[in-house]
Design an enzyme around this catalytic site. Structure first.
Site, mmCIF file in Angstrom:
data_model
loop_
_atom_site.group_PDB
_atom_site.id
_atom_site.type_symbol
_atom_site.label_atom_id
_atom_site.label_comp_id
_atom_site.label_asym_id
_atom_site.label_seq_id
_atom_site.Cartn_x
_atom_site.Cartn_y
_atom_site.Cartn_z
ATOM 1 N N ASP A 90 33.988 33.173 52.423
ATOM 2 C CA ASP A 90 33.297 32.620 51.257
ATOM 3 C C ASP A 90 34.192 32.829 50.029
ATOM 4 O OD1 ASP A 90 31.649 32.197 49.056
ATOM 5 O OD2 ASP A 90 29.876 33.070 50.015
ATOM 6 N N HIS A 91 34.682 31.733 49.475
ATOM 7 C CA HIS A 91 35.654 31.845 48.394
ATOM 8 C C HIS A 91 35.036 32.348 47.091
ATOM 9 C CE1 HIS A 91 39.516 31.539 46.698
ATOM 10 N NE2 HIS A 91 39.917 30.401 47.231
ATOM 11 N N ARG A 92 33.707 32.454 47.049
ATOM 12 C CA ARG A 92 33.084 33.043 45.851
ATOM 13 C C ARG A 92 33.280 34.561 45.842
ATOM 14 N NH1 ARG A 92 27.126 30.945 46.780
ATOM 15 N NH2 ARG A 92 27.707 31.833 48.792
#
Ligand code: CAO
Length: 546
Positions: free
Chosen positions: A518-520
């Protein structure tokens, strides 16, 4: 002077000792006349008990999981100046409103292959108006799919289908009045509930997947008040919810087909609707979703603004057969869809040299043969995942608004393919277990999963998931993150490949790894490091000692 009013379970027709599946009120709540207090559900019936008076809840005598029959006191209200009987002896005027049970209509054989769905015994009620019809001619419905809602002045009943099949005729419309025995619809297809390929799967896997689904915040698509979500995949008729929950959803402008169910047998609970709205609001406030009418909503940012799903009459091109999705597929599909749409996924691919580990595994399995234990590559991967999560704690985390919740425990899920669909059993406290113990537990859980006997708690609490297609084939793939986890490892089939060792090509057994993250929460550099470390541990487990 204030008076206490006991609300009792009314005449509920041919049903006794029915489990409580939802309680809508708590002590201190103020309720109006007819507000739903709780829902009872037997194997084949759902009944909502509304309040017989307005007042303040003083006692709630039942909780989810309790059983109640006619006459059981479920709630005590305090009503000042209300023409109601004292608790000890309610008068007819104050007697609890008799809710009508949502009972499966009797499936009666009509013409050959035809099944009539009739109104079942609904207690002391006659001539009840139809307020909602969920099916239309041509719909393919499964057992338990809601057919219609009936509502008298004082009662609401949802009538689910007791059979699976194709709707051939709908004999009622909104506003009609019906009584016991009235034919609501005619189906063609299967003669009896549970006897067909389209029948609902066993309760256990459904409950398990729901439990897994319930761990994740429901937030896959939009409400009517927000920018349009992607594509509606289910009809309202396919969504199982009590009339009170449907009403609640309608009042909030929530499309019930978008809500992920966490209740028994795929039922949508009031909490699910609330979680859905919270999820949407969180997305709006974080900018992930645009409110309808906002500049970004029309421009395709946030609200995906997609074309409608193509409607094709496939029968024009050749023979076809329509089959409803299993409940597990519907539930896991809704979760996967949300996760795919909401999480900015990135997938890194890498290879692990497992030549030495595989040689060790094979030799150990020879030694273990007599004990009946067997080491699997997946069990080693679970240990490698624990080591990598310990080294990179942000992978063992979940997003909670603006906070990252870092977990100090190591529960690893593994995707298991079952006849009913995908489920994810969880190995709890994998850091405290040896590889032999993990391999044994995985074997047991995978067996339970295939038999549809997993319990909800055996699928809850996962920190990180491994999805292994190694026994089947393939090189790399993109696994979808199992929210609220933030990463997942996909594994494919190991193969001998020529690997340059600095002087020559050597034959090495290489395991393809695909890490989605998850790039967040995670950056690309961390993901590459995680993958390299995971591969390094599989290459030589001594690395975990360093
Ligand atoms: N490379 C090469 N061979 C592998 C391998 C790999 N990465 N992983 C397993 N194998 C071998 C095993 O050693 C076994 O061979 P032997 O019988 O000779 O020992 C054989 O393949 C079968 O393995 P398996 O798949 O039955 O067992 P497993 O422990 O690897 O996996 C389970 C168990 C439950 C994960 C698996 O049965 C399963 O369901 N996999 C599918 C998961 C899935 O659907 N993922 C996709 C999710 S997204 O839709």
């Amino acid at each position: 002077m204030s008076q206490l009013i006991e609300v009792k379970v009314p005449d509920i027709g041919d049903f006794k000792d029915v489990p409580v599946i939802e309680v809508f009120v708590k002590v201190g709540d103020t309720v109006k006349l007819d507000d739903p207090l709780l829902t009872l559900e037997s194997d084949k019936a759902t009944m909502e008990v509304p309040s017989s008076a307005a007042g303040v809840v003083k006692e709630v005598r039942v909780k989810v999981g309790d059983r109640a029959g006619e006459g059981a006191v479920v709630v005590v209200l305090e009503a000042a100046g209300v023409a109601a009987a004292p608790a000890a002896a309610p008068t007819p005027a104050a007697a609890p409103v008799a809710a009508v049970p949502a009972a499966a209509p009797v499936a009666a054989p009509a013409a050959a292959g035809k099944i009539e769905l009739t109104v079942p015994d609904i207690g002391d009620f006659k001539d009840v108006p139809v307020i909602e019809v969920f099916i239309k001619v041509g719909d393919v419905i499964a057992v338990d799919a809601p057919v219609a809602t009936l509502e008298s002045d004082k009662a609401t009943m949802e009538v689910p289908s007791s059979a699976a099949g194709v709707v051939k005729q709908v004999l009622v419309k909104v506003g009609d009045r019906v009584a016991v025995g009235a034919v609501l619809a005619v189906l063609e297809g299967v003669a009896a509930a549970g006897a067909t390929p389209v029948a609902a799967p066993t309760a256990a896997p459904v409950a398990a997947v729901q439990a897994a689904a319930a761990q994740t915040p429901a937030a896959s698509a939009s409400t009517g008040a927000l920018a349009a979500g992607p594509v509606a995949t289910a009809s309202a008729a396919m969504s199982h919810a009590s009339p009170g929950v449907r009403r609640f959803a309608r009042e909030l402008g929530v499309d019930i087909t978008k809500v992920v169910a966490s209740g028994p047998k795929g039922r949508i609970l009031q909490d699910d609707v609330q979680n859905f709205v919270k999820g949407i609001l969180a997305q709006v406030s974080s900018g992930a979703l645009a409110p309808a009418g906002s500049a970004s909503a029309g421009g395709g940012v946030g609200g995906l603004n997609l074309l409608a799903w193509p409607k094709v009459d496939f029968a024009k091109f050749g023979a076809v057969e329509s089959q409803p999705l299993s409940r597990i597929k519907k539930i896991s599909g809704a979760n996967l869809h949300r996760n795919w749409v909401v999480i900015p996924h990135v997938t890194n691919h890498d290879d692990a040299d497992i030549t030495d580990l595989e040689a060790f595994r094979v030799s150990m399995n020879k030694e273990l043969e007599k004990s009946g234990s067997k080491l699997t590559m997946l069990a080693f991967m679970i240990k490698a995942a624990v080591a990598a999560l310990q080294k990179f704690p942000e992978f063992n985390a979940s997003l909670d608004g603006d906070n990252l919740v870092l977990k100090k425990y190591f529960h690893i899920g593994f995707a298991a393919d079952t006849p009913n669909g995908l489920v994810v059993p969880v190995i709890k406290d994998a850091d405290k277990k040896g590889v032999i113990e993990i391999a044994k537990e995985m074997g047991d859980l995978a067996k339970l999963a295939r038999e549809g006997k997993l319990k909800p708690d055996q699928m809850q609490g996962g920190c990180f998931t491994i999805s292994s297609l190694g026994g089947i084939g393939g090189v790399y793939f993109t696994p979808i993150i199992n929210a609220p986890e933030v990463a997942i490892m996909g594994v494919c089939k190991s193969q001998i490949r020529p690997v340059w060792d600095g002087k020559q090509f050597a034959p090495r057994l290489m395991l393809p790894l695909s890490l989605s993250w998850d790039h967040r929460v995670i950056d690309g550099a961390s993901a590459a490091r995680f993958n390299a470390y995971f591969a390094g541990v599989l290459q030589d487990f001594r690395r975990v000692l360093l």
